[in-house]
Design a protein around this motif. Sequence first.
Motif, PDB file in Angstrom:
ATOM      1  N   ILE A   1      -8.235  -3.619   0.230  1.00 47.67           N
ATOM      2  CA  ILE A   1      -6.767  -3.726   0.796  1.00 47.67           C
ATOM      3  C   ILE A   1      -6.039  -4.420  -1.096  1.00 47.67           C
ATOM      4  O   ILE A   1      -5.241  -3.778  -0.931  1.00 47.67           O
ATOM      5  N   ALA A   2      -5.883  -5.600  -0.665  1.00 45.67           N
ATOM      6  CA  ALA A   2      -5.774  -6.419  -1.754  1.00 45.67           C
ATOM      7  C   ALA A   2      -6.151  -5.982  -3.134  1.00 45.67           C
ATOM      8  O   ALA A   2      -5.313  -5.884  -3.796  1.00 45.67           O
ATOM      9  N   THR A   3      -7.223  -5.147  -3.439  1.00 49.43           N
ATOM     10  CA  THR A   3      -7.693  -4.933  -4.684  1.00 49.43           C
ATOM     11  C   THR A   3      -6.813  -3.435  -5.214  1.00 49.43           C
ATOM     12  O   THR A   3      -6.323  -3.686  -6.401  1.00 49.43           O
ATOM     13  N   LEU A   4      -6.271  -2.706  -3.494  1.00 52.05           N
ATOM     14  CA  LEU A   4      -5.538  -1.663  -4.018  1.00 52.05           C
ATOM     15  C   LEU A   4      -4.743  -1.776  -4.653  1.00 52.05           C
ATOM     16  O   LEU A   4      -3.744  -1.119  -5.523  1.00 52.05           O
ATOM     17  N   VAL A   5      -3.570  -2.644  -3.586  1.00 53.05           N
ATOM     18  CA  VAL A   5      -2.157  -2.638  -3.740  1.00 53.05           C
ATOM     19  C   VAL A   5      -2.171  -3.701  -4.806  1.00 53.05           C
ATOM     20  O   VAL A   5      -1.369  -3.458  -5.819  1.00 53.05           O
ATOM     21  N   SER A   6      -2.910  -4.570  -5.816  1.00 52.84           N
ATOM     22  CA  SER A   6      -2.839  -5.186  -6.607  1.00 52.84           C
ATOM     23  C   SER A   6      -2.661  -4.463  -8.037  1.00 52.84           C
ATOM     24  O   SER A   6      -2.376  -4.844  -9.021  1.00 52.84           O
ATOM     25  N   LYS A   7      -3.674  -2.779  -8.204  1.00 51.58           N
ATOM     26  CA  LYS A   7      -4.070  -1.834  -9.004  1.00 51.58           C
ATOM     27  C   LYS A   7      -3.030  -1.039  -8.670  1.00 51.58           C
ATOM     28  O   LYS A   7      -1.956  -0.953  -9.548  1.00 51.58           O
ATOM     29  N   VAL A   8      -2.224  -0.528  -7.853  1.00 49.89           N
ATOM     30  CA  VAL A   8      -0.979   0.488  -7.879  1.00 49.89           C
ATOM     31  C   VAL A   8       0.128   0.145  -7.257  1.00 49.89           C
ATOM     32  O   VAL A   8       0.450   0.902  -7.397  1.00 49.89           O
ATOM     33  N   GLY A   9       0.760  -0.614  -6.396  1.00 56.31           N
ATOM     34  CA  GLY A   9       0.858  -1.352  -5.666  1.00 56.31           C
ATOM     35  C   GLY A   9       1.671  -0.783  -5.135  1.00 56.31           C
ATOM     36  O   GLY A   9       0.702  -0.034  -3.724  1.00 56.31           O
ATOM     37  N   VAL A  10       2.962  -0.853  -4.533  1.00 56.20           N
ATOM     38  CA  VAL A  10       3.715  -0.203  -3.209  1.00 56.20           C
ATOM     39  C   VAL A  10       3.090   1.332  -2.622  1.00 56.20           C
ATOM     40  O   VAL A  10       3.035   1.493  -1.691  1.00 56.20           O
ATOM     41  N   VAL A  11       2.527   2.494  -3.579  1.00 53.30           N
ATOM     42  CA  VAL A  11       2.116   3.597  -3.486  1.00 53.30           C
ATOM     43  C   VAL A  11       0.749   2.805  -2.727  1.00 53.30           C
ATOM     44  O   VAL A  11       0.654   3.661  -1.351  1.00 53.30           O
ATOM     45  N   GLY A  12      -0.033   1.710  -2.536  1.00 58.75           N
ATOM     46  CA  GLY A  12      -0.892   1.835  -1.613  1.00 58.75           C
ATOM     47  C   GLY A  12      -0.787   1.395  -0.062  1.00 58.75           C
ATOM     48  O   GLY A  12      -1.969   1.973   0.658  1.00 58.75           O
ATOM     49  N   PHE A  13       0.836   1.749   0.070  1.00 56.32           N
ATOM     50  CA  PHE A  13       0.961   1.941   1.206  1.00 56.32           C
ATOM     51  C   PHE A  13       0.700   2.807   2.120  1.00 56.32           C
ATOM     52  O   PHE A  13       0.530   2.663   3.130  1.00 56.32           O
ATOM     53  N   ILE A  14       0.519   3.983   1.548  1.00 55.89           N
ATOM     54  CA  ILE A  14       0.584   4.924   2.059  1.00 55.89           C
ATOM     55  C   ILE A  14      -0.425   5.520   2.479  1.00 55.89           C
ATOM     56  O   ILE A  14      -1.508   5.916   3.492  1.00 55.89           O
ATOM     57  N   GLY A  15      -2.049   4.687   1.817  1.00 54.89           N
ATOM     58  CA  GLY A  15      -3.626   4.602   2.042  1.00 54.89           C
ATOM     59  C   GLY A  15      -3.238   3.319   3.880  1.00 54.89           C
ATOM     60  O   GLY A  15      -4.015   4.046   4.241  1.00 54.89           O
TER      61      GLY A  15
ATOM     62  N   GLU B   1      12.601  10.502 -13.210  1.00 55.66           N
ATOM     63  CA  GLU B   1      11.967  10.376 -12.431  1.00 55.66           C
ATOM     64  C   GLU B   1      11.663   9.523 -11.571  1.00 55.66           C
ATOM     65  O   GLU B   1      12.452   8.575 -11.924  1.00 55.66           O
ATOM     66  N   ILE B   2      12.062   9.308 -10.062  1.00 59.17           N
ATOM     67  CA  ILE B   2      12.253   8.954  -9.653  1.00 59.17           C
ATOM     68  C   ILE B   2      10.223   8.297  -9.746  1.00 59.17           C
ATOM     69  O   ILE B   2       9.620   8.555  -9.277  1.00 59.17           O
ATOM     70  N   PRO B   3      10.461   6.528  -9.418  1.00 56.74           N
ATOM     71  CA  PRO B   3       9.513   6.125  -8.978  1.00 56.74           C
ATOM     72  C   PRO B   3       8.518   6.513  -7.598  1.00 56.74           C
ATOM     73  O   PRO B   3       9.824   6.123  -6.291  1.00 56.74           O
ATOM     74  N   ILE B   4       7.190   6.855  -7.893  1.00 53.47           N
ATOM     75  CA  ILE B   4       6.755   7.393  -7.249  1.00 53.47           C
ATOM     76  C   ILE B   4       6.453   6.794  -5.657  1.00 53.47           C
ATOM     77  O   ILE B   4       6.340   6.533  -4.263  1.00 53.47           O
ATOM     78  N   GLY B   5       6.788   5.244  -5.965  1.00 57.35           N
ATOM     79  CA  GLY B   5       6.764   4.330  -5.121  1.00 57.35           C
ATOM     80  C   GLY B   5       7.811   4.171  -4.185  1.00 57.35           C
ATOM     81  O   GLY B   5       7.368   4.007  -3.187  1.00 57.35           O
ATOM     82  N   VAL B   6       8.949   4.527  -4.844  1.00 59.25           N
ATOM     83  CA  VAL B   6       9.535   5.300  -4.137  1.00 59.25           C
ATOM     84  C   VAL B   6       9.618   5.695  -2.833  1.00 59.25           C
ATOM     85  O   VAL B   6       9.933   6.249  -1.487  1.00 59.25           O
ATOM     86  N   LEU B   7       9.301   7.448  -3.348  1.00 57.88           N
ATOM     87  CA  LEU B   7       9.460   8.136  -2.455  1.00 57.88           C
ATOM     88  C   LEU B   7       8.313   8.110  -0.865  1.00 57.88           C
ATOM     89  O   LEU B   7       9.053   8.079   0.252  1.00 57.88           O
ATOM     90  N   THR B   8       6.942   7.286  -1.552  1.00 58.18           N
ATOM     91  CA  THR B   8       6.026   6.963  -0.897  1.00 58.18           C
ATOM     92  C   THR B   8       6.348   5.826   0.441  1.00 58.18           C
ATOM     93  O   THR B   8       5.951   6.409   1.775  1.00 58.18           O
ATOM     94  N   SER B   9       6.938   5.250  -0.292  1.00 58.90           N
ATOM     95  CA  SER B   9       7.631   4.176   0.925  1.00 58.90           C
ATOM     96  C   SER B   9       8.869   4.828   2.073  1.00 58.90           C
ATOM     97  O   SER B   9       9.244   4.735   3.278  1.00 58.90           O
ATOM     98  N   LEU B  10       9.698   5.830   1.089  1.00 63.27           N
ATOM     99  CA  LEU B  10      10.792   6.632   2.184  1.00 63.27           C
ATOM    100  C   LEU B  10       9.849   7.338   3.163  1.00 63.27           C
ATOM    101  O   LEU B  10      10.248   7.086   4.808  1.00 63.27           O
TER     102      LEU B  10
END
Length: 123
Positions: free
Chosen positions: A37-51, A96-105
């Motif tokens: 999880i630490a590696t994932l979030v450090s590489k892809v940011g908030v999108v990893g939250f979906i994981g 474009e809306i940042p994909i992290g915004v949509l995945t967080s929503l």
Amino acid sequence: FNQDLDVLLLGNHEAAQMGLSVKQLQLSIVIISSIVIATLVSKVGVVGFIGLIIPHLARIVGGPKHKHTLLFSALIGSIVMIWSDVLSRALYSPEEIPIGVLTSLLGAPLFIWIIMNRYKHNG
């Protein structure tokens, strides 16, 4: 490994009676998942939250077996990410809306729903 996790679903005491080293398995799960999880979030940011959310949905769809959860997590996760990308590009075209915004929503309300359901069923 997934069979050990399935046995652990029975409970710590029952899993230990079946010969499973519960403490060792739990420690290895915590260490491995923390590193991943630490590696994932450090590489892809908030999108990893979906994981963190998708496996809960996969368990609802595929049942309690970890083998099925892994398969449905991959399928549901890829579908969610593809549609998030499509929506992030299409909603306010040509911007474009940042994909992290949509995945967080998507992820935050689902996370709250999952917690509320667990709380309702467990206590």
